[in-house]
Design a protein around this motif. Structure first.
Motif, PDB file in Angstrom:
ATOM      1  N   SER A  24      44.428  23.476  57.738  1.00 47.45           N
ATOM      2  CA  SER A  24      45.388  23.640  56.775  1.00 47.45           C
ATOM      3  C   SER A  24      46.802  23.244  57.355  1.00 47.45           C
ATOM      4  O   SER A  24      46.927  22.933  58.454  1.00 47.45           O
ATOM      5  N   ALA A  37      40.061  31.949  55.547  1.00 50.48           N
ATOM      6  CA  ALA A  37      41.378  31.619  55.600  1.00 50.48           C
ATOM      7  C   ALA A  37      41.908  31.404  57.265  1.00 50.48           C
ATOM      8  O   ALA A  37      42.654  30.438  57.513  1.00 50.48           O
ATOM      9  N   GLU A  64      47.303  31.587  52.667  1.00 53.01           N
ATOM     10  CA  GLU A  64      46.215  30.569  52.857  1.00 53.01           C
ATOM     11  C   GLU A  64      44.981  31.246  51.846  1.00 53.01           C
ATOM     12  O   GLU A  64      44.363  30.412  51.002  1.00 53.01           O
ATOM     13  N   THR A  65      44.865  32.334  51.654  1.00 52.04           N
ATOM     14  CA  THR A  65      44.004  33.138  50.889  1.00 52.04           C
ATOM     15  C   THR A  65      44.231  32.941  49.523  1.00 52.04           C
ATOM     16  O   THR A  65      43.277  32.476  48.625  1.00 52.04           O
ATOM     17  N   ARG A  67      46.026  30.395  48.158  1.00 55.86           N
ATOM     18  CA  ARG A  67      45.715  29.106  48.003  1.00 55.86           C
ATOM     19  C   ARG A  67      44.442  28.742  47.395  1.00 55.86           C
ATOM     20  O   ARG A  67      44.138  27.951  46.435  1.00 55.86           O
ATOM     21  N   SER A  68      43.192  29.544  48.096  1.00 58.42           N
ATOM     22  CA  SER A  68      41.823  29.331  48.227  1.00 58.42           C
ATOM     23  C   SER A  68      41.466  29.909  47.072  1.00 58.42           C
ATOM     24  O   SER A  68      40.359  29.484  46.231  1.00 58.42           O
ATOM     25  N   GLU A  69      42.004  30.844  46.308  1.00 61.18           N
ATOM     26  CA  GLU A  69      41.533  31.815  44.942  1.00 61.18           C
ATOM     27  C   GLU A  69      41.432  30.666  43.883  1.00 61.18           C
ATOM     28  O   GLU A  69      40.381  30.857  43.231  1.00 61.18           O
ATOM     29  N   ARG A  81      40.276  28.571  58.730  1.00 69.37           N
ATOM     30  CA  ARG A  81      40.785  27.231  58.350  1.00 69.37           C
ATOM     31  C   ARG A  81      42.193  27.070  59.126  1.00 69.37           C
ATOM     32  O   ARG A  81      42.476  25.997  59.573  1.00 69.37           O
ATOM     33  N   ALA A 119      41.206  27.744  43.634  1.00 72.43           N
ATOM     34  CA  ALA A 119      40.318  26.719  43.802  1.00 72.43           C
ATOM     35  C   ALA A 119      38.655  27.176  43.709  1.00 72.43           C
ATOM     36  O   ALA A 119      37.990  26.688  43.008  1.00 72.43           O
ATOM     37  N   SER A 120      38.698  28.644  44.043  1.00 74.12           N
ATOM     38  CA  SER A 120      37.242  29.047  44.070  1.00 74.12           C
ATOM     39  C   SER A 120      36.916  29.390  42.613  1.00 74.12           C
ATOM     40  O   SER A 120      35.953  29.334  42.015  1.00 74.12           O
TER      41      SER A 120
END
Length: 240
Positions: A146, A137, A220-221, A223-225, A140, A227-228
Motif C-alpha cells: 500500500s 488491509a 485501506e479497507t 479502498r479495497s471494497e 497489505r 474493487a471487490s
C-alpha cells in the motif's frame, strides 16, 4: 449471518491466543499460585514459568524460530527467581519489581531495533477486530503493498517505542522511590506509578501509533471494497 459472527469471533480468539498464552497465563498463574494457593514467591515464579518455557522450546524445536514474547516472559521470571534469593532488605524487595519490569521495557525497545516490534502482537487484534477484510488491509500495509505502508510501519515502531520508554521510565521512578520514599508509602505508591505509566502509554501510544494505524487500516479497507464489488460484478457478468 450466524456463520459470519462465529467466524469473526473465532478469528478474534485466534489473534488474541498468542498474547493470552505468552502473557496472561503466566501472569495469572503467578498470582494464583502465590495469593490463591499460598505458595512462596519463589515457588509461584517457578511454576508460572512452565508455560513460557514450553512455548519457547516448542518454537525453537518445531517452528525453527524463537518466540520473542514467550522468551522475554521466561527471562523475566528467571531474573525474578534469582532476585528472590535476596532477602532481608524491604527496600531491595521493592526495587526488585522495578528491575524485573525494566527487563520487559528493554526487551520491547530491542525488538524495535531488530525490526520486530513486540507490542504489535497485542495491537493487531484491536485494529483488525476479527474482520477478514480489515486483516487483509493490515497485511497489505505491513507487506509494503500500500502507498501508506511506510507510514504504517513507522507508526507501528512508534507504538512499541512509546511503551518501552514509558515502562522504562516507570521502572526508574519506582527504583528511586524504593530508596527515597518511606517503605509503607512506596508499597501503595508503586501501584499508583504503574497505573499512571499505563495511562500515559495508552494515551501517547494511541496518539502516535494506534490511532493513526487504525485510520489507515480503515482507509485501506474502504479502498479495497469497491474493487471487490467490481470483481464480483464482472464474475457474474461472465457467468451470465
Amino acid at each position: 449471518m450466524t456463520t459470519n459472527t462465529g467466524s469473526r469471533g473465532q478469528s478474534t480468539l485466534q489473534n488474541f491466543a498468542p498474547l493470552i498464552v505468552d502473557v496472561a497465563v503466566p501472569l495469572a498463574s503467578y498470582y494464583l499460585f502465590r495469593d490463591g494457593l499460598g505458595m512462596s514467591t519463589f515457588a509461584a515464579l517457578a511454576w508460572s514459568s512452565v508455560v513460557p518455557a514450553l512455548r519457547t522450546g516448542w518454537s525453537v524445536l518445531k517452528e525453527r524460530r524463537t518466540n520473542a514474547l514467550a522468551g522475554l516472559i521466561l527471562v523475566v521470571n528467571v531474573v525474578s527467581l534469582l532476585l528472590s534469593f535476596v532477602s532481608g532488605d524491604p527496600r531491595l524487595m521493592l526495587a526488585k519489581d522495578s528491575g524485573v519490569s525494566s527487563t520487559v521495557a528493554i526487551g520491547i525497545l530491542v525488538s524495535v531495533v531488530l525490526g520486530r516490534p513486540m507490542m504489535t502482537a497485542g495491537l493487531k487484534p484491536f485494529l483488525v477486530k476479527g474482520d477478514a477484510v480489515r486483516e487483509a488491509a493490515w497485511e497489505r500495509l505491513m507487506s509494503g503493498g500500500s502507498a501508506a505502508s511506510a507510514d504504517f510501519r513507522r507508526r507501528e515502531r512508534a507504538f512499541s517505542v512509546v511503551w518501552g520508554v514509558v515502562l522504562l521510565a516507570e521502572c526508574v521512578v519506582r527504583a528511586v522511590g524504593a530508596y527515597t520514599v518511606p517503605v509503607d508509602t512506596m508499597v501503595w505508591l508503586g501501584g499508583v506509578v504503574l497505573a499512571g505509566a499505563v495511562l500515559i502509554g495508552i494515551v501517547v501510544g494511541g496518539a502516535l501509533g494506534a490511532g493513526p494505524m487504525e485510520a489507515m487500516v480503515s482507509h485501506e479497507t474502504e479502498r479495497s471494497e469497491p474493487a471487490s464489488t467490481e470483481s464480483a460484478s464482472a464474475e457474474v457478468a461472465v457467468a451470465a
